[in-house]
Write a protein that holds these residues in place. Structure first.
Motif, mmCIF file in Angstrom:
data_model
loop_
_atom_site.group_PDB
_atom_site.id
_atom_site.type_symbol
_atom_site.label_atom_id
_atom_site.label_comp_id
_atom_site.label_asym_id
_atom_site.label_seq_id
_atom_site.Cartn_x
_atom_site.Cartn_y
_atom_site.Cartn_z
ATOM 1 N N GLU A 52 36.517 74.193 -98.911
ATOM 2 C CA GLU A 52 36.938 73.672 -97.617
ATOM 3 C C GLU A 52 38.101 74.466 -97.034
ATOM 4 N N GLY A 53 37.797 75.245 -95.997
ATOM 5 C CA GLY A 53 38.829 75.982 -95.301
ATOM 6 C C GLY A 53 39.258 75.247 -94.046
ATOM 7 N N ALA A 54 40.203 75.818 -93.358
ATOM 8 C CA ALA A 54 40.670 75.250 -92.099
ATOM 9 C C ALA A 54 40.495 76.301 -91.015
ATOM 10 N N ALA A 55 40.083 75.861 -89.821
ATOM 11 C CA ALA A 55 39.814 76.788 -88.732
ATOM 12 C C ALA A 55 40.949 76.801 -87.722
ATOM 13 N N TYR A 56 41.185 77.962 -87.184
ATOM 14 C CA TYR A 56 42.160 78.125 -86.108
ATOM 15 C C TYR A 56 41.431 78.739 -84.932
ATOM 16 N N ARG A 57 41.423 78.030 -83.807
ATOM 17 C CA ARG A 57 40.735 78.519 -82.611
ATOM 18 C C ARG A 57 41.782 78.758 -81.531
ATOM 19 N N HIS A 67 41.122 79.911 -92.736
ATOM 20 C CA HIS A 67 42.064 80.206 -93.817
ATOM 21 C C HIS A 67 42.035 79.062 -94.825
ATOM 22 N N CYS A 68 42.563 79.348 -95.994
ATOM 23 C CA CYS A 68 42.669 78.304 -97.012
ATOM 24 C C CYS A 68 43.896 77.451 -96.705
ATOM 25 N N PRO A 69 43.731 76.129 -96.640
ATOM 26 C CA PRO A 69 44.876 75.272 -96.317
ATOM 27 C C PRO A 69 45.879 75.167 -97.463
ATOM 28 N N ILE A 70 45.497 75.589 -98.655
ATOM 29 C CA ILE A 70 46.410 75.499 -99.797
ATOM 30 C C ILE A 70 47.238 76.775 -99.940
ATOM 31 N N CYS A 71 46.567 77.910 -100.071
ATOM 32 C CA CYS A 71 47.311 79.151 -100.341
ATOM 33 C C CYS A 71 47.521 79.988 -99.082
ATOM 34 N N GLY A 72 46.835 79.657 -97.995
ATOM 35 C CA GLY A 72 47.107 80.310 -96.717
ATOM 36 C C GLY A 72 46.350 81.595 -96.453
ATOM 37 N N CYS A 73 45.536 82.051 -97.390
ATOM 38 C CA CYS A 73 44.825 83.318 -97.183
ATOM 39 C C CYS A 73 43.840 83.214 -96.018
ATOM 40 N N THR A 74 43.818 84.225 -95.172
ATOM 41 C CA THR A 74 42.818 84.325 -94.108
ATOM 42 C C THR A 74 41.538 84.860 -94.729
ATOM 43 N N THR A 75 40.480 84.056 -94.672
ATOM 44 C CA THR A 75 39.266 84.417 -95.399
ATOM 45 C C THR A 75 38.184 85.064 -94.533
ATOM 46 N N HIS A 76 37.991 84.546 -93.307
ATOM 47 C CA HIS A 76 36.910 85.070 -92.473
ATOM 48 C C HIS A 76 37.017 84.502 -91.070
ATOM 49 N N TRP A 77 36.203 85.028 -90.177
ATOM 50 C CA TRP A 77 36.063 84.387 -88.870
ATOM 51 C C TRP A 77 34.590 84.151 -88.594
ATOM 52 N N THR A 78 34.342 83.147 -87.766
ATOM 53 C CA THR A 78 32.974 82.844 -87.357
ATOM 54 C C THR A 78 32.932 82.719 -85.841
ATOM 55 N N SER A 79 31.751 82.960 -85.298
ATOM 56 C CA SER A 79 31.550 82.799 -83.865
ATOM 57 C C SER A 79 31.340 81.326 -83.546
ATOM 58 N N THR A 80 31.902 80.849 -82.443
ATOM 59 C CA THR A 80 31.670 79.461 -82.033
ATOM 60 C C THR A 80 30.418 79.344 -81.166
ATOM 61 N N ASP A 81 29.822 80.481 -80.819
ATOM 62 C CA ASP A 81 28.635 80.505 -79.973
ATOM 63 C C ASP A 81 27.391 80.759 -80.830
ATOM 64 N N PRO A 82 26.498 79.761 -80.956
ATOM 65 C CA PRO A 82 25.301 79.929 -81.795
ATOM 66 C C PRO A 82 24.427 81.099 -81.333
#
Ligand SMILES: [Zn+2]
Length: 112
Positions: A52-57, A67-82
């Motif tokens: 379970e990550g957390a999203a920043y838009r 990013h990970c809400p525990i350790c803070g690492c930025t893991t990836h980005w995803t598109s909000t447009d399908p």
């Protein structure tokens, strides 16, 4: 098939990549220059993200930056447009050998 396993520092978010990156994208936009990640751009079906990550838009809302809400690492980005099924995986979440020697491709996200 080459498969690469990575994840955030604490292990809450894990990432499996089904391709071997041939370059690393370094974006200069306002958020990427702060998080200082190196991105592998790919289709979402070439990656599995678990945990379970957390999203920043921000900005135009076209992307969620995870990013990970525990350790803070930025893991990836995803598109909000399908209709635009792209994502970027932070190669720094993997063994350093995966990006060693890869050409760095500057991406001018700041101009968009
Ligand atoms: Zn973590």
């Amino acid at each position: 098939m080459s498969e690469h396993r990575g994840g955030c520092h604490c292990g809450r978010v894990t990432i499996v990549l089904y391709d071997t990156p041939v370059e690393a994208a370094e974006c200069n936009c306002s958020i990427c220059r702060r998080t200082a990640g190196l991105s592998h751009y790919c289709a979402p079906d070439r990656v599995t993200v678990a945990g379970e990550g957390a999203a920043y838009r921000q900005g135009d809302g076209a992307l969620d930056l995870w990013h990970c809400p525990i350790c803070g690492c930025t893991t990836h980005w995803t598109s909000t447009d399908p209709a635009y099924p792209r994502m970027g995986v932070n190669l720094r979440m993997f063994d350093p050998a995966l990006c060693r020697g890869l050409p760095i491709r500057p991406v001018d996200g700041a101009s968009y």
